[in-house]
Design a protein around this motif. Structure first.
Motif, short mmCIF file in Angstrom:
data_model
loop_
_atom_site.label_atom_id
_atom_site.label_comp_id
_atom_site.label_asym_id
_atom_site.label_seq_id
_atom_site.Cartn_x
_atom_site.Cartn_y
_atom_site.Cartn_z
N LEU A 1 0.58 -0.99 0.03
CA LEU A 1 -0.16 0.19 0.02
C LEU A 1 0.71 1.18 -0.28
CD1 LEU A 1 -2.69 -1.00 2.41
CD2 LEU A 1 -2.87 -1.56 0.26
N LEU B 1 -6.76 -0.91 1.34
CA LEU B 1 -7.10 -2.60 1.05
C LEU B 1 -7.96 -2.87 1.67
CD1 LEU B 1 -5.73 -5.61 -0.07
CD2 LEU B 1 -6.58 -5.08 2.13
N SER C 1 -7.57 1.88 -4.46
CA SER C 1 -8.05 0.94 -3.58
C SER C 1 -7.41 -0.08 -4.09
CB SER C 1 -9.70 1.24 -3.12
OG SER C 1 -9.92 2.13 -2.37
#
Length: 602
Positions: free
Chosen positions: A48, A222, A245
């Motif tokens: 991420l 996430l 996302s």
């Protein structure tokens, strides 16, 4: 998970989604808030971090022999499941995967707890997202107490309900203490929030209410959906989560492309932007279910796929062929204007390297989000009792290749070199072309999928849908017929007389509108439209291909030569015809100009 059969014959393979839609948005809780009561911080996950580095994902698509009852869903062969998933967790550590995922109801709790007790755990910044077998709330509480010396098991507050089972997604990761103590092992458990159908889950599922979100603010996000959670996914949810996302969707699903089930993806891709990616992970095709002492074969597709639409996606032949060889197959989801890469339907562990969902503070010159690249597939070897690397995946093409008749060996040679080129050459054979770059993969008809997500790929032919099977058979049969015509000296036009010395099927980017090459190296374009094409289609196809050849010719002479070596066959009442056989060989009308020039007389 989808259910719908009446209780007397209930089975996991049915479903009745229309009864379970909800306008209530999902309750999405940041992981920081979920961990606060345990004095822990949410992890900084490598997957991420919005930088130029790639991340890796290890995806399990297991063989499905399951048993379902009022007590839940689990693997039928306990010993085999323990071995396979124990090795999967070992592989997650060995490969240092940033993200390791298993589908719904798949990983046995005993296997997970035993491995954790033995010291297995993800490294800092890594995340395991494990769809585990069902269990009762009392069992989860017991595991929480039993594992307290080595891990924090965190889940939402729930009231115990007898004769109910949980469908859990277990996030496993290391988290730092807010107080500054050493990092701790965490099992954050998310429960399915929405049952499906009117059998086991609707009667016995203990529903959760919370979906956890990793990341946010300066990082990517996430979240995960557990199978029928998708039915409650609203437009408001799509607005809330689609930006920056990565969305996991784990399933045990007999019909993963059923309309109500896939519409959450349509909602997500409705909005502008290219910073949304979905990983849908189901069990392998051909799940076998045992229920009430009876066995039932689902005959299901797998449907596991990676959906994305970054501007820098690598749709070049080298990347598509690299993925194809290993078992990741490209399609273009036309309705959402997105790339959809399907995983081979057979059981396996898929190790994928991918670019990040978004980049922040990255120079434009290096910010290329090229998409996923399948690096290795591991399959279960019953001889060595281990997960072993697989050099090449079976795409099913060998089983239908004979339908191309005498073209079989030439088509196979082209397929072996480049399966995308083989599908382009077959498209030319059938006249499925247009003006310009019709051969780009997002335009090629066999690569395009519509909202039904039926896959028409010819060289990836594991989709057993009748429409897909008919499409493949029709395309190969057209090729077989064309080959007979080209092999018959009485039918070949004079311009192709050199094919008497032998010819092959070929496609090259330098000659994108030609599908035949003679033994002497001269190229030609051969099309067979069958009997179903009316006069307008025949004329349009011939005119479009003629124009394509003219536009890509290096000179007027080359333009005339390439169009003289264009033949378009069709049938009328069983009789074979060629479209305007002398169109480009008349000395008084060499046709070096465009056939689309409306000032010309035809």
């Amino acid at each position: 998970m989808q259910y719908s059969l009446p209780p007397s014959t209930r089975s996991l393979s049915g479903y009745s989604p229309q009864h379970f839609f909800s306008e209530v948005t999902l309750k999405i809780l940041p992981v920081d808030q979920a961990l606060a009561k345990a004095d822990l911080r949410a992890p900084n996950l490598a997957a991420l971090v919005p930088d130029v580095s790639s991340y890796t994902a290890l995806l399990a698509q297991p063989e499905g022999v399951i048993e379902a009852s009022d007590h839940g869903v689990r693997n039928r062969d306990r010993a085999r499941a323990d071995l396979v998933f124990s090795h999967f967790l070992d592989k997650a550590i060995e490969t240092a995967a940033d993200l390791a995922v298993t589908p719904e109801y798949s990983l046995p709790w005993d296997t997970l707890l035993t491995k954790l007790r033995a010291g297995a755990r993800p490294a800092a910044g890594k995340l395991w997202a494990l769809g585990c077998e069902s269990l009762a709330f009392t069992e989860l509480k017991a595991y929480q107490a039993d594992l307290a010396d080595i891990a924090n098991i965190v889940f939402e507050d729930m009231v115990e309900r007898p004769n109910r089972f949980l469908d859990p997604l277990v996030y496993v990761f290391l988290a730092d203490s807010i107080a500054g103590a050493a990092s701790k092992l965490v099992l954050l458990v998310q429960f399915k929030t929405h049952p499906m159908g009117d059998a086991y889950e609707i009667e016995h599922l203990h529903q959760g209410s919370t979906i956890y979100q990793f990341g946010g603010a300066g990082s990517l996000r996430l979240i995960s959906l557990i199978c029928s959670d998708a039915f409650a996914f609203t437009d408001a949810d799509a607005v809330a989560v689609y930006q920056r996302s990565l969305i996991l969707h784990i399933q045990l699903n007999p019909q993963p492309r059923q309309h109500q089930y896939r519409q959450y993806r349509e909602k997500l891709f409705t909005y502008a932007g290219d910073e949304t990616e979905l990983i849908c992970l189901n069990w392998a095709a051909g799940v076998c279910e045992w229920s009430n002492g009876k066995q039932k074969a689902w005959a299901n597709p797998s449907g596991s796929a990676w959906y994305l639409r970054p501007k820098g996606f690598d749709a070049g032949d080298p990347m598509i062929c690299h993925n194809h060889k290993r078992g990741l197959y490209y399609t273009w989801l036309n309705s959402s204007r997105a790339h959809a890469l399907f995983i081979n339907y057979l059981p396996g562990i898929y190790f994928i390297e991918a670019t990040k969902v978004a980049h922040t503070g990255v120079p434009a010159s290096v910010s290329r989000r090229a998409g996923p690249k399948l690096q290795q597939v591991f399959v279960w070897d019953t001889t060595t009792i281990a997960l072993c690397g697989q050099a090449m995946a079976s795409d099913g093409f060998a089983a239908i290749l004979s339908q191309s008749g005498n073209a079989k060996s030439k088509l196979k040679r082209l397929y072996d070199a480049n399966p995308v080129a083989a599908e382009r050459a077959l498209a030319v054979c059938a006249g499925k072309i247009g003006i310009g770059e019709w051969y780009k993969v997002h335009k090629l008809d066999s690569f395009r999928i519509e909202t039904t997500e039926v896959i028409h790929r010819i060289t990836f032919c594991q989709d057993t849908d009748a429409d897909a099977a008919d499409f493949r058979s029709g395309r190969l049969a057209r090729c077989a017929s064309l080959w007979q015509m080209l092999s018959d000296g009485n039918r070949r036009p004079p311009a192709l007389a050199d094919l008497e010395g032998g010819f092959s099927m070929d496609w090259r980017a330098s000659h994108p509108h030609q599908n035949i090459i003679s033994a002497g190296g001269k190229r030609a374009t051969a099309i067979y439209l069958g009997e179903e094409a009316d006069d307008a289609i025949v004329k349009r196809t011939a005119t479009q291909m003629s124009e394509n050849l003219r536009r890509t010719s290096a000179s007027d002479d080359d333009s005339i030569s390439s169009r003289q070596r264009l033949v378009v066959w069709f049938r009328r009442q069983g009789n074979l015809h060629r479209f305007k056989a002398d169109r480009y060989i008349r000395f008084d009308d060499p046709r070096s100009t465009s056939d689309l020039d409306l000032t010309r007389q035809n």
